[in-house]
Design a protein around this motif. Structure first.
Motif, PDB file in Angstrom:
ATOM      1  N   LEU B 438       0.823  -1.284   0.103  1.00  0.00           N
ATOM      2  CA  LEU B 438       0.047   0.017  -0.007  1.00  0.00           C
ATOM      3  C   LEU B 438       0.836   1.494   0.181  1.00  0.00           C
ATOM      4  O   LEU B 438       0.581   2.411  -0.565  1.00  0.00           O
ATOM      5  CB  LEU B 438      -1.061  -0.103   1.095  1.00  0.00           C
ATOM      6  N   ALA B 441       1.676   2.045  -3.549  1.00  0.00           N
ATOM      7  CA  ALA B 441       0.574   2.853  -4.209  1.00  0.00           C
ATOM      8  C   ALA B 441       0.536   4.262  -3.718  1.00  0.00           C
ATOM      9  O   ALA B 441       0.172   5.320  -4.490  1.00  0.00           O
ATOM     10  CB  ALA B 441      -0.724   2.192  -3.972  1.00  0.00           C
ATOM     11  N   PHE B 578      -7.486   8.450  -8.353  1.00  0.00           N
ATOM     12  CA  PHE B 578      -6.577   7.507  -8.375  1.00  0.00           C
ATOM     13  C   PHE B 578      -6.740   6.326  -7.315  1.00  0.00           C
ATOM     14  O   PHE B 578      -6.441   5.366  -7.260  1.00  0.00           O
ATOM     15  CB  PHE B 578      -5.142   8.328  -8.126  1.00  0.00           C
ATOM     16  N   ALA B 579      -7.160   7.058  -6.057  1.00  0.00           N
ATOM     17  CA  ALA B 579      -7.295   5.953  -5.071  1.00  0.00           C
ATOM     18  C   ALA B 579      -8.766   5.396  -4.934  1.00  0.00           C
ATOM     19  O   ALA B 579      -8.772   4.476  -4.262  1.00  0.00           O
ATOM     20  CB  ALA B 579      -7.187   6.970  -3.580  1.00  0.00           C
ATOM     21  N   GLU B 580      -9.345   5.697  -5.944  1.00  0.00           N
ATOM     22  CA  GLU B 580     -10.711   5.212  -5.749  1.00  0.00           C
ATOM     23  C   GLU B 580     -10.765   3.689  -5.801  1.00  0.00           C
ATOM     24  O   GLU B 580     -11.272   2.998  -4.986  1.00  0.00           O
ATOM     25  CB  GLU B 580     -11.668   5.845  -6.918  1.00  0.00           C
ATOM     26  N   PRO B 581      -9.938   2.896  -6.901  1.00  0.00           N
ATOM     27  CA  PRO B 581     -10.191   1.386  -6.824  1.00  0.00           C
ATOM     28  C   PRO B 581      -9.488   0.929  -5.575  1.00  0.00           C
ATOM     29  O   PRO B 581     -10.353  -0.120  -4.949  1.00  0.00           O
ATOM     30  CB  PRO B 581      -9.194   1.062  -7.980  1.00  0.00           C
ATOM     31  N   LEU B 582      -8.602   1.448  -4.922  1.00  0.00           N
ATOM     32  CA  LEU B 582      -8.139   0.776  -3.465  1.00  0.00           C
ATOM     33  C   LEU B 582      -9.259   1.209  -2.679  1.00  0.00           C
ATOM     34  O   LEU B 582      -9.508   0.330  -1.839  1.00  0.00           O
ATOM     35  CB  LEU B 582      -6.877   1.535  -3.272  1.00  0.00           C
ATOM     36  N   ARG B 584     -12.259   1.169  -3.073  1.00  0.00           N
ATOM     37  CA  ARG B 584     -13.296   0.076  -3.128  1.00  0.00           C
ATOM     38  C   ARG B 584     -13.108  -1.196  -2.526  1.00  0.00           C
ATOM     39  O   ARG B 584     -13.905  -1.948  -1.865  1.00  0.00           O
ATOM     40  CB  ARG B 584     -13.451  -0.016  -4.835  1.00  0.00           C
ATOM     41  N   VAL B 585     -11.570  -1.547  -2.801  1.00  0.00           N
ATOM     42  CA  VAL B 585     -11.185  -2.808  -2.211  1.00  0.00           C
ATOM     43  C   VAL B 585     -11.384  -2.843  -0.739  1.00  0.00           C
ATOM     44  O   VAL B 585     -11.973  -3.865  -0.122  1.00  0.00           O
ATOM     45  CB  VAL B 585      -9.782  -2.941  -2.684  1.00  0.00           C
ATOM     46  N   PHE B 586     -10.783  -1.723  -0.134  1.00  0.00           N
ATOM     47  CA  PHE B 586     -10.901  -1.687   1.205  1.00  0.00           C
ATOM     48  C   PHE B 586     -12.091  -1.089   1.940  1.00  0.00           C
ATOM     49  O   PHE B 586     -12.113  -0.295   2.958  1.00  0.00           O
ATOM     50  CB  PHE B 586      -9.841  -1.127   1.557  1.00  0.00           C
TER      51      PHE B 586
END
Lengths: 221, 670, 495, 305
Positions: B438, B441, B578-582, B584-586
């Motif tokens: 992380l 990223a 940019f952080a959106e997919p991450l 979603r994951v968390f």
């Protein structure tokens, strides 16, 4: 004065003290209360005089005279003057606790005083110390008056009642605490009464009355 | 007077002198003088610290100071390490501040508190009695609080940060104070020597450790008492942020090491499992929040929580190993933790200074409004790049080395028997690994979005490079990063000596000059060789590509815009996207709050006029832990006001009932 | 010579009061009060040196006695009195500007303040418990009109509550004095009410009577010291009194009343063992702290906030007294001085804030630091001192109390107390930061006034007080020895 | 030597895989050497600098190739004796490969286009999950070997082949397979042959590259695939690797490696034919699953130690 006469006179004065305290709790008219208070002052002076006669002490006679002047004379006079100033509307006390409950409370307080005073009696049993519970009871009743009476003047009376009780205890236990301290105490009491009287006047000017329930401007709620 | 003593005295004197100078000189030369004084003080402290880690010591007792307690100071290897680190950060922060302070924070008060802050931070690791320690600790809180408040007129958030910081730091102090005072009471003396000799029952020792741990962890920004950190660090002036984030938080680690290791002498495994657990949770949580954050300094603040979490993982592992007699591994884990402290100090000060430079140049620290800074601020961009590489645990960065050591220690945790270890060690490994991923990223986001691509606001468009002293400050920090990344072996002997202070004599766990060679367990790594190999590979590749006679000149070309005309900055990816997919994951962990307002045209519900999208990633721990507490406090306060309702009868009644009750008690008890 | 010196702290303010009564308050006499306070301080220091060298001294036929403890308390009175007196002329001028005071008010104010100082000096110098009682009751009488000086509804109300509650409470103390006298009369030594003799022959006192007397004395003097249960006059009176008087009341009067408690405790401990007074004091301390915390959390008025903070600090002092070890008692005394200085600064600052902003509501003051930097700085540092941050001496004293508490059997009470102190600190910081920090307020009562610079002598008082507290926190210097002597008196041991 | 081998083999491997897919899909295919021909063509083209890009954009392909080269040099593919032993650490290798990915992601962001940002964002999301999985899987492998040094692990496996069938090893292998698929951008995580905006990951980042730069990236991608497969092969099936430096052993090592890589590539390619690409937001589930597998592997190695 004979011993029995002394004891009887002592107990009579103490009886009057307690009785007047209860009457103050009982009656609503401030004028009556002040009169009864003067009577209590006289009883206290009598108590001092009886002790003085018993001991044959000139100093105690002087103290008795002082008490008579202050508590039966000056203080009731000051109170009466304040009452006259306050006008018709404020003639009656308005207890927060009704009279019947007050009297019951007085009875309970007297019991408490009796219970609490046992060690005081036990330390030096004598006719005088046997009467100490009366003084303590008057103190507690005075505090009760302070807590439950809504007129400024009746709170003043409550304070003085406490003071009378304390003086009673002082006489019954040790014939006073020394002249200088005694005078200092009197002076303080007198000044407190004067201050409170002036404040009553100001209160009337600022609030238009002496009902202590109006004094709710300073609070955190 | 040996070098350690001289250095420390000179550092304190210079700091005090700078504070006085700040009060007397006029505004114009003030920041320069204060900055120089602070930097010189820091340099002296580095000398003293290095000398102390080299084996020198220094003790002095001043009973006249601090009424009722007296002050006693002692510099040993453990303290020396932290003195040196703090001094190093002070050097760069001081130099940076010379011109940074010119905008808005050049006032007398701020400028005179700044060097004092450095001095008290230098004194904390030197304190050798409970009273001295607490007074230094609290002075550190006070001075940093004043510095956090420096820009309160510019931004309303500062006042809120001040409140959070003041309350939480006080909470931490009370916790430490309880712990140390119980300790001192049982030990029968205030000096650390007396504490060391004390023979505590396991229960009391446990209470002391947990109480102090709570307070120290709060200072290090460890969960759950971290909430002040992401507020106070961003709101402080940037060179102060650097000092706080790179130097002050370390002292929390120092406290745990000093009290748990040195004074309490190790202790049972559960203490260290607790430390390890707190560290692990903080590391993951901190980096997750950092990954979601679009505020550059807030991101860095959360990254501090992450890194301190990693340090605690190392410290906890070291304690665990020590408690089961694995002295080599304990030394290894401790070396990893302490090396990470040093590394973190170097790259975090660099990053915060670079962030300050950005703030200075653009007026904003919102990543969504930055971008394209490499043109206007090439040096700052390079500095941040070095820092980001260091922070993201990739070779050849600084953090890579310490995390490598940490993982090595954990890999060998199998040597410690017990169910708890078997559960905790794999989880710790997973945590360190997840954190590393992380972090990559996060810092790609910070660097890529913030500095590369096109400017997203007028401020970023017009950014100009910062004044020379700021660049010099960053350059120093950057140089430290590079040196530590390539040649970490040079600090190892010092770390071994520090380890001896913390857990008794440990065998030297890591050796080597160019290559880190683990003693007792197999493992080698040479950061320098790695970097050289990488360089060589780049050279080979360049040569290979150039060889076939390819034209060296490049032709400029349009970007691929799908044929839709030139692309504007509004089409760029922002930090948030940019952080959106991450995110979603968390999703389940961070629980972001989304707010979408769709504004339709009047004619049809299918035609959209405007879409407003708001996302806020609230700190979930805060939500769950702090808000109920605050709500209770609020209700308490509201209810408490009823106690003073203005009625004189009630007031007298309090006395009357108490008196009656008291008399009854007297009667009953007779 | 010593006799004269001992009476000086009482006589000087009385003379100053007479001067004011005769001449009135005017430009030429404005600094008389400061002079008298400075002389009191000087006398106090001389007395302190004397007692440290030559032991206790007596005057006026044994009615007045000075020992290290009295001398220390005199220093507190002198120091805080000096701060208040230095700030008074500016304060009164500010009041006159707004029409809240006239020359007559100023005269009356000055006379009463001097008498107030004299009464407090008498209280700490009294060799006799009865005289001590008289002096403390006298402070009520004298300050009643100071509290009611503004004659507004709120002022009258505050004065009434002040006098009634304090008189009732102190009356209980009188009953206690009389019972103690009774017990003393039945001992071999016949010590009367002389404090030193009582302490010497305390072992002979009848335990039951003494127990009752102690309870009454603690509750009674606790009233004037602002301790629960009869604490409720304090926020009203401190909130309404003129700033210098609030400073004196909060900074010294409470401590003087607590001095009486310390003297009583010394006797009670000798007669009853330490358990009884300790239990009572701990209960009062924790209740006071709890009350202060409850009312500070959502406080809306900054003067009341400071008043409740005084209750908190008296609670801490009571806790220290309950712990009763040497360290705790030394810390208590140091705390009394430090708190006196810091609280005086804060009340003076709050008075100035009231004059500048026209409101005493916390919500009404915003961004004060932007247009009143020096004042805000002093108030801010004052609050930081109050919540026990170094370098101010309150840090050392609170640490001392906590250290002693954890070393005694009162560990849990100490822990509870310091948790409450933490909550209180949070509340204080929260409220203060809301008032001081932030950009300049654009509208509202806080912004309407033009930036008036802080008058020089007022600023000197504020900064001087803070510096004093800070220096004291760095090193007690020569005071350390005096503290040690005073602590010895309180623990009944020889220094 | 090893590096040269990897460079030479890598495009052929890609060609092989494409060929297998083509055959399985019923197409003729372009031949195994086609990637090499592509590279030659790209290398001869003009160099392009898209407007607004910086040094980061230009340096990224170099870094990508360089990191892979270093790994190819140090990792034990042919022989257990590494060229630079102090770098031949599994953590270092994984981190180096991640560094290459980061360089590419930064390049994607540097272009300032929506595609670049999108690709970088997705790639970083994936690597944020892939890297931990790899590290954990490595730990699982190294706990028993007592070291994270590649050569040590490989030779310890050679000495004790029974370890391969332990639960830790199997779980770690499964996890590694998944992440290698993700890391190298194969189906079902990413489709190397797509250029559809919504589904691109890797291709979106490199959209602006052309000519020699693109050639480097293509080469590096192929090398990364080879390296990963080689690592996988030698970590779990180390037989045939040279333990001595005799020419014969080396030759045998090369042959064994080629066979293993070719086999793995073939399996991968065959598998891809039967898989559809996952939705992007399903990918994390897959990776989380592999992360858990890796974690279980570590736990198993601790419990069974």
């Amino acid at each position: 004065m004979t011993d029995t006469g002394y004891v009887q006179a002592l107990y009579l004065a103490c009886g009057v003290l307690l009785l007047t305290a209860v009457v103050i709790l009982w009656r609503r008219e401030l004028a009556v209360i002040i009169r009864v208070f003067a009577l209590q002052g006289a009883a206290l002076a009598a108590l001092a005089a009886i002790t003085a006669a018993h001991q044959g002490s000139a100093e105690l006679w002087a103290v008795a005279a002082g008490i008579a002047a202050l508590r039966a004379g000056v203080l009731p006079w000051l109170l009466r003057r304040a009452l006259v100033e306050s006008g018709q509307a404020a003639r009656e006390t308005q207890p927060l606790v009704n009279v019947a409950a007050s009297l019951l409370a007085a009875a309970a307080l007297t019991m408490l005083a009796y219970a609490v005073s046992q060690p005081l009696v036990a330390l030096a049993p004598s006719p005088a110390t046997q009467a100490v519970p009366v003084g303590v009871a008057v103190v507690l009743i005075g505090l009760f008056v302070l807590v439950t009476r809504r007129r400024a003047l009746s709170q003043l009376v409550g304070f003085l009642l406490m003071d009378n009780g304390i003086t009673t205890v002082a006489f019954l236990t040790t014939e006073g605490v020394g002249l200088i301290v005694e005078v200092g105490v009197w002076l303080d009491v007198l000044l407190v009464v004067l201050v409170l009287q002036i404040l009553t006047t100001r209160m009337r000017a600022a609030f238009g009355g002496t009902d202590l329930d109006d004094l709710r401007g300073l609070r955190d709620t | 007077m040996n070098l350690a003593a001289t250095g420390l005295v000179v550092a304190a004197a210079l700091g005090g002198l700078s504070a006085v100078v700040a009060l007397v000189v006029p505004t114009r030369p003030r920041p320069v003088l204060v900055g120089l004084g602070t930097a010189a003080s820091g340099a002296a402290a580095v000398t003293a610290g290095v000398a102390a880690t080299g084996g020198q010591s220094f003790a002095v007792s001043l009973p006249e100071l601090l009424p009722l307690f007296g002050v006693s100071l002692e510099l040993d290897a453990l303290g020396g390490l932290f003195v040196a680190v703090t001094g190093g950060v002070a050097v760069v922060a001081g130099i940076f501040g010379m011109s940074y302070s010119r905008h808005g924070i050049g006032g007398r008060s701020v400028q005179s508190v700044f060097p004092l802050f450095v001095v008290v931070m230098l004194l904390v690791p030197v304190a050798a009695s409970v009273g001295t320690f607490l007074v230094c600790w609290e002075l550190m809180a006070l001075t940093s609080l004043l510095l956090v408040a420096a820009e309160h007129r510019q931004r309303p958030e500062v006042a809120s940060a001040v409140r959070w910081y003041a309350v939480m730091t006080h909470l931490g102090l009370v916790s430490v104070l309880f712990g140390l005072l119980v300790f001192a009471a049982r030990a029968g003396g205030d000096s650390f020597d007396a504490l060391r000799r004390a023979d505590l029952s396991p229960g009391v020792a446990g209470v002391v450790f947990v109480l102090t741990l709570l307070g120290f962890a709060s200072k290090a920004g460890i969960l759950p008492l971290h909430a002040w950190l992401p507020r106070a660090h961003p709101e402080a002036p940037s060179h102060v942020s650097a000092l706080m984030s790179a130097a002050m938080v370390n002292l929390g680690v120092y406290g745990i090491a000093r009290v748990g290791g040195d004074l309490l002498g190790g202790g049972p495994a559960w203490w260290w499992l607790l430390v390890l657990g707190l560290g692990a949770v903080s590391a993951v949580y901190g980096i997750l929040q950092a990954a979601m954050s679009a505020d550059l300094k807030r991101l860095l603040g959360y990254s501090t929580t992450e890194n301190m979490g990693l340090v605690l993982v190392g410290l906890g592992a070291a304690g665990l190993f020590a408690s089961s007699g694995q002295r080599v591994l304990a030394g290894l884990a401790l070396a990893a933790a302490l090396l990470h402290v040093i590394n973190h100090a170097s790259f975090k000060s660099l990053l915060f200074l670079a962030a300050g430079s950005v703030l200075h140049g653009t007026g904003t620290r919102d990543l969504d409004a930055l971008g394209g800074l490499r043109r206007g601020m090439p040096v700052t961009t390079a500095a941040f790049g070095v820092g980001a590489l260091a922070a993201s645990a990739l070779p050849p960065g600084t953090a890579f080395v310490s995390e490598w050591l940490l993982l090595q220690a954990l890999v060998h945790g199998v040597a410690v028997p017990g169910l708890a270890t078997a559960i905790v060690m794999p989880v710790a490994v997973a945590v360190v690994a997840l954190t590393a991923g992380l972090a990559v990223a996060t810092f790609v986001k910070a660097f890529g979005v913030g500095f590369l691509a096109k400017p997203r606001s007028a401020g970023a468009q017009q950014a100009t490079e910062s004044p020379a002293t700021m660049l010099v400050g960053m350059a120093f920090a950057g140089a430290a990063c590079v040196v530590l990344a390539l040649e970490p072996a040079m600090v190892l002997p010092a770390l071994a000596r520090v380890g001896g202070v913390v857990f008794g004599s440990l065998e030297s766990a890591v050796g080597g000059e160019v290559t880190l060679r683990l003693e007792g367990v197999a493992g080698v790594l040479s950061p320098l060789l790695l970097a050289l190999a990488l360089l060589a590979a780049v050279v080979v590749t360049v040569a290979a590509v150039r060889a076939p006679g390819v034209r060296a000149a490049r032709r400029e070309a349009r970007l691929w815009d799908c044929g839709g005309g030139p692309m504007s900055a509004r089409m760029e990816y922002t930090a948030t996207s940019f952080a959106e997919p991450l995110q979603r994951v968390f999703d389940d962990v961070v629980q972001p709050e989304l707010d979408v307002d769709v504004d339709h045209h009047e004619e049809s519900a299918y035609l959209v006029r405007a879409v407003e999208y708001r996302r806020r990633v609230a700190d979930r721990v805060e939500r769950r832990l702090y808000e109920p507490v605050l709500a209770v406090a609020w209700r308490w306060g509201e209810a408490g006001r009823g106690l003073a309702n203005g009625s004189v009868h009630r007031y007298l009644g309090y006395g009357f009932y108490t008196l009656c009750g008291l008399l009854i008690v007297l009667v009953v008890l007779r | 010579m010593t006799e004269l010196l001992i009476t000086a702290p009482i006589a000087l303010p009385v003379v100053a009061a007479a001067v004011y009564a005769a001449v009135g308050w005017r430009r030429t006499t404005a600094w008389v009060s400061a002079g008298s306070a400075a002389l009191v301080l000087a006398a106090a220091i001389t007395l302190a040196l004397d007692t440290m060298r030559g032991g206790p001294g007596e005057a006026v036929g044994g009615l007045l006695r000075v020992d290290a403890l009295s001398a220390f308390m005199l220093i507190v009175i002198g120091a805080v009195g000096l701060l208040a007196a230095v700030a008074t002329p500016d304060y009164l001028r500010g009041e006159m500007l707004t029409g809240a005071a006239s020359m007559r008010t100023a005269t009356r104010h000055s006379v009463l303040v001097q008498l107030f100082l004299a009464a407090m000096a008498l209280a700490v110098l009294a060799a006799n418990l009865g005289v001590l009682w008289v002096a403390i009751e006298a402070t009520t009488v004298v300050t009643a009109f100071l509290v009611g000086q503004r004659r507004t509804r709120a002022a009258v109300e505050a004065a009434w509550k002040y006098v009634v509650i304090c008189s009732a409470g102190i009356a209980l103390a009188l009953l206690g004095v009389i019972l103690l006298n009774y017990a003393a009369a039945h001992t071999a030594g016949h010590p009367g009410l002389d404090l030193a003799l009582l302490a010497l022959s305390a072992a002979d006192l009848d335990p039951d009577v003494t127990r009752m007397a102690t309870a009454l004395l603690l509750v009674g003097f606790g009233t004037k010291a602002g301790l629960v249960p009869l604490h409720a006059w304090l926020p009203d009176a401190h909130g309404q009194a003129p700033a210098p008087v609030s400073a004196l009341m909060s900074g010294v009067l409470l401590s003087v009343a607590f001095y009486a408690i310390l003297r009583v405790k010394l006797i009670a401990d000798a007669a009853l063992g330490t358990g009884f007074a300790r239990a009572l004091l701990v209960a009062m301390a924790l209740a006071s702290l709890l009350l202060a915390a409850s009312l500070l959390l959502a406080q809306r008025d900054y003067k009341r906030m400071l008043a409740y903070s005084s209750i908190e600090h008296m609670g801490l002092v009571a806790l220290g007294a309950a712990i009763g070890s040497r360290l705790a008692l030394a810390a208590v005394l140091l705390h009394v001085l430090g708190h006196g200085l810091a609280k005086a600064v804060l009340f003076l600052g709050a008075g100035r804030m009231l004059q500048v902003t026209g409101t005493s509501s916390i919500a009404g003051v915003r961004g004060l630091a932007a247009h009143q930097p020096v004042l805000s700085g002093c108030v801010g540092f004052g609050v930081l001192a109050l919540i026990g941050l170094p370098p101010f001496s309150l840090f050392a004293s609170e640490l001392g109390i906590a250290r002693a508490g954890f070393a005694s059997s009162l560990g849990w009470a100490t822990a509870a107390a310091f948790l409450l102190v933490l909550i209180i600190a949070a509340a204080l910081v929260g409220h203060t930061s809301r008032m001081l920090l932030g950009g300049p307020a654009v509208d509202g009562p806080g912004a309407a006034t033009s930036p008036r610079p802080l008058p020089v002598s007022m600023g000197a008082a504020l900064i001087g007080g803070l510096l004093g507290a800070a220096v004291l926190g760095v090193t007690a210097g020569p005071l350390a020895e005096l503290l040690s002597h005073a602590t010895s008196i309180l623990t009944g041991s020889t220094p | 030597m090893q590096a040269l081998l990897v460079v030479a083999v890598a495009p052929l491997l890609v060609g092989l895989m494409r060929q297998i897919r083509a055959r399985l899909e019923g197409r003729a295919g372009a031949g195994v050497a086609q990637p090499w021909r592509d590279l030659r063509k790209l290398l001869r083209k003009e160099r392009i600098a898209p407007r607004g890009t910086s040094e980061v954009f230009r340096a990224a392909p170099l870094v990508l190739v360089a990191t892979t080269l270093v790994v190819a040099v140090v990792a034990p593919f042919v022989t257990t004796a590494s060229a630079i032993d102090p770098v031949a650490d599994l953590f270092a290798v994984v981190a180096l490969l991640a560094l290459g990915t980061v360089a590419l992601a930064l390049a994607g962001l540097d272009t300032g286009t929506a595609f670049g940002g999108m690709g970088a964002s997705r790639e970083m999301t994936i690597i944020a999950l892939v890297e931990p999985t790899m590290l954990v899987a490595i730990v699982a492998l190294s706990v028993r070997a007592g070291s994270t040094n590649l050569a040590t692990i490989v030779s310890s496996t050679l000495h004790d082949p029974a370890r391969l069938v332990s639960p830790a090893s199997l779980l770690a292998a499964a996890a590694l397979v998944v992440v290698i698929v993700a890391e190298t951008g194969r189906l079902p995580v990413d489709n190397p042959s797509t250029h559809l905006e919504l589904s691109m990951v890797h291709e979106a980042m490199v959209l602006e590259y052309a000519g020699p730069d693109l050639a480097l990236i293509e080469l590096a991608s192929a090398m990364r695939l080879t390296v990963f497969l080689g690592l996988l092969a030698n970590l779990f099936l180390p037989w045939g690797i040279a333990t001595t430096a005799t020419p014969l052993a080396l030759l045998l090592g090369v042959l064994a490696l080629l066979v293993k890589i070719a086999l793995l590539g073939a399996v991968l390619a065959a598998g891809e034919v039967f898989l559809a690409k996952l939705r992007l937001f399903r990918v994390p589930e897959l990776l989380a699953g592999s992360f858990v597998l890796a974690l279980l592997a570590v736990a198993a190695s601790f419990f069974l130690a």
